[in-house]
Design an enzyme around this catalytic site. Structure first.
Site, mmCIF file in Angstrom:
data_model
loop_
_atom_site.group_PDB
_atom_site.id
_atom_site.type_symbol
_atom_site.label_atom_id
_atom_site.label_comp_id
_atom_site.label_asym_id
_atom_site.label_seq_id
_atom_site.Cartn_x
_atom_site.Cartn_y
_atom_site.Cartn_z
ATOM 1 N N HIS A 119 -0.812 -8.825 2.768
ATOM 2 C CA HIS A 119 -0.188 -9.955 2.053
ATOM 3 C C HIS A 119 0.591 -10.884 2.989
ATOM 4 C CE1 HIS A 119 -1.380 -8.446 -1.786
ATOM 5 N NE2 HIS A 119 -0.619 -7.369 -1.730
ATOM 6 N N HIS A 131 -5.119 -5.120 -4.787
ATOM 7 C CA HIS A 131 -4.549 -6.467 -4.770
ATOM 8 C C HIS A 131 -5.308 -7.353 -3.786
ATOM 9 C CE1 HIS A 131 -1.182 -3.697 -5.832
ATOM 10 N NE2 HIS A 131 -0.972 -4.616 -6.766
ATOM 11 N N ASP A 154 -4.903 1.891 -3.825
ATOM 12 C CA ASP A 154 -4.213 1.724 -5.101
ATOM 13 C C ASP A 154 -5.140 1.298 -6.232
ATOM 14 O OD1 ASP A 154 -4.498 -0.621 -3.680
ATOM 15 O OD2 ASP A 154 -2.400 -1.227 -3.820
#
Length: 311
Positions: free
Chosen positions: A130, A169, A248
Site C-alpha cells: 500500500h 486488498h 488475508d
C-alpha cells in the site's frame, strides 16, 4: 537449488499497539509452523540486511524517504509511537524493521539472480504494497516488492519482470509506483469493494487487475487466474517474478471476506512456478504482505513455501 528464506529479528520490533492486526506475532506463527511442518530443513536461512536510501529511492521519492526517516528519528528519540494515519503507526522500532523488510527483498533478488538460490521467500514486516511513491498507507511504509523489482531492472539490467499480488486488498501503492513502466507487468486479484477502494480501473496498460466480489471462493479465483493472469504472463515472458504474498484472502481472516484455503495458495504458487520455469529460469522472490488470522497465515505460508522449495 535451494529456496532462500530471509527475515530478521528487527522485523519483530515494529509494534503498532495492542490489538493491531499487523503484529509481531505474525512472524512467530510462521516460524513455529515452519518448524512443526519440517519445511525449515529444506530452506536456506539468511538475516535480512538494511536497505540503503539509494535502493529505496528507486521506488519512492527522495523527499518522502527523507521525511519518513526524520519522523522515525523523532519517534525513536521521544520513545513514543506516532500515528501517521488511522491504520499506520510509527514506533521506536519501525525504522529498523522497515529497512530490514525492504532490504530482505533486495538481498533475496541478488541471491536469486546470482544463481545461489532458485527462489526466495521474505518473512518480513511491515508489509509494503500500500506504500505509494510518497505516502504511507495501510500498515505500509516502504514498498518492498517495488523496491526489489526496480533493483532487478535498474541494477541487474533485466528487461521484463512480473509482480503478482494475491493479497485480499488491492496493491494500490505498487500500482502507483509501476503504472506505465512497461518493463513491469502487474497481475492481481482483490476483493472489491474493500480498502483501499481502488483498482477497478487500472492506472496503466501494464497491469491485469481482477476485482472479485466478497465471498468468492477458491475455484472461482483459480478460474480467474487461468483466464486472465496466465495468458498475460505467457505473452509477457517475465525474466523474474516477484510476489506480494498476502494471505488475508483466507476464509478464516477477518480483514476480508474471500474464501481461499491453503490448497488454493499452493495451486497459485504452482502456476507461478511453472511460468517462472518456462521464462525466468525459475527465479521468484516472494514477500509477505497481509494475513492476520495467525494459524491460517502460518499454514498458508507453509503451503506456499512448500511449493517454492519443491518438497
Amino acid at each position: 537449488m535451494s529456496t532462500a528464506f530471509f527475515s530478521h529479528a528487527e522485523c519483530r520490533l515494529h509494534d503498532m499497539g495492542a490489538g493491531h492486526p499487523e503484529c509481531p506475532q505474525r512472524l512467530d506463527a510462521i516460524g513455529d509452523q515452519l518448524r512443526a511442518s519440517g519445511i525449515d530443513m529444506a530452506l536456506d536461512f539468511h538475516d535480512a540486511p538494511e536497505a540503503t536510501l539509494e535502493q529505496l529511492e528507486r521506488a519512492h521519492t527522495a523527499g518522502y524517504v527523507m521525511q519518513l526517516q526524520e519522523t522515525m528519528r523523532q519517534v525513536r528519540e521521544a520513545g513514543e509511537p506516532k500515528a501517521l494515519d488511522p491504520d499506520t503507526v510509527v514506533g521506536p522500532g519501525t525504522w529498523g524493521a522497515a529497512l530490514r523488510a525492504a532490504g530482505a527483498a533486495v538481498a533475496a533478488t541478488d541471491r536469486v539472480l546470482s544463481g545461489q538460490a532458485e527462489n526466495a521467500f521474505c518473512a518480513v514486516r511491515p508489509p509494503g504494497h500500500h506504500a505509494t511513491r510518497d505516502e504511507t498507507m495501510g500498515f505500509c511504509f516502504f514498498n518492498n516488492v517495488a523496491v526489489a523489482a526496480r533493483h532487478a531492472l535498474d541494477v541487474h539490467g533485466l528487461q521484463r519482470v512480473a509482480i503478482i499480488d494475491f493479497d485480499v486488498h488491492h496493491g494500490n501503492g505498487t500500482e502507483d509506483i509501476i503504472a506505465g513502466d512497461e518493463r513491469v507487468l502487474m497481475c492481481s486479484y482483490f476483493q472489491h469493494p474493500l480498502y483501499p477502494y481502488s483498482g477497478a480501473v487500472p492506472k496503466g496498460t501494464n497491469m491485469v487487475n481482477v476485482p472479485v466480489a466478497p465471498y468468492t471462493r477458491g475455484p472461482e479465483i483459480r478460474q480467474t487466474i487461468e483466464q486472465s493472469w496466465l495468458p498475460a504472463l505467457e505473452a509477457f515472458r517475465p525474466q523474474m517474478i516477484f510476489i506480494s504474498a498476502g494471505f488475508d484472502a483466507h476464509r478464516e481472516d477477518d480483514l476480508g471476506q474471500l474464501g481461499l484455503v491453503e490448497d488454493d495458495y499452493a495451486w497459485i504458487t504452482t502456476q507461478l512456478k511453472a511460468v517462472a520455469d518456462r521464462h525466468a529460469q525459475g527465479r521468484i522472490v516472494s514477500c509477505l504482505e497481509g494475513g492476520y488470522a495467525l494459524s491460517a497465515l502460518a499454514r498458508s505460508v507453509v503451503a506456499h513455501v512448500r511449493v517454492l522449495a519443491g518438497v
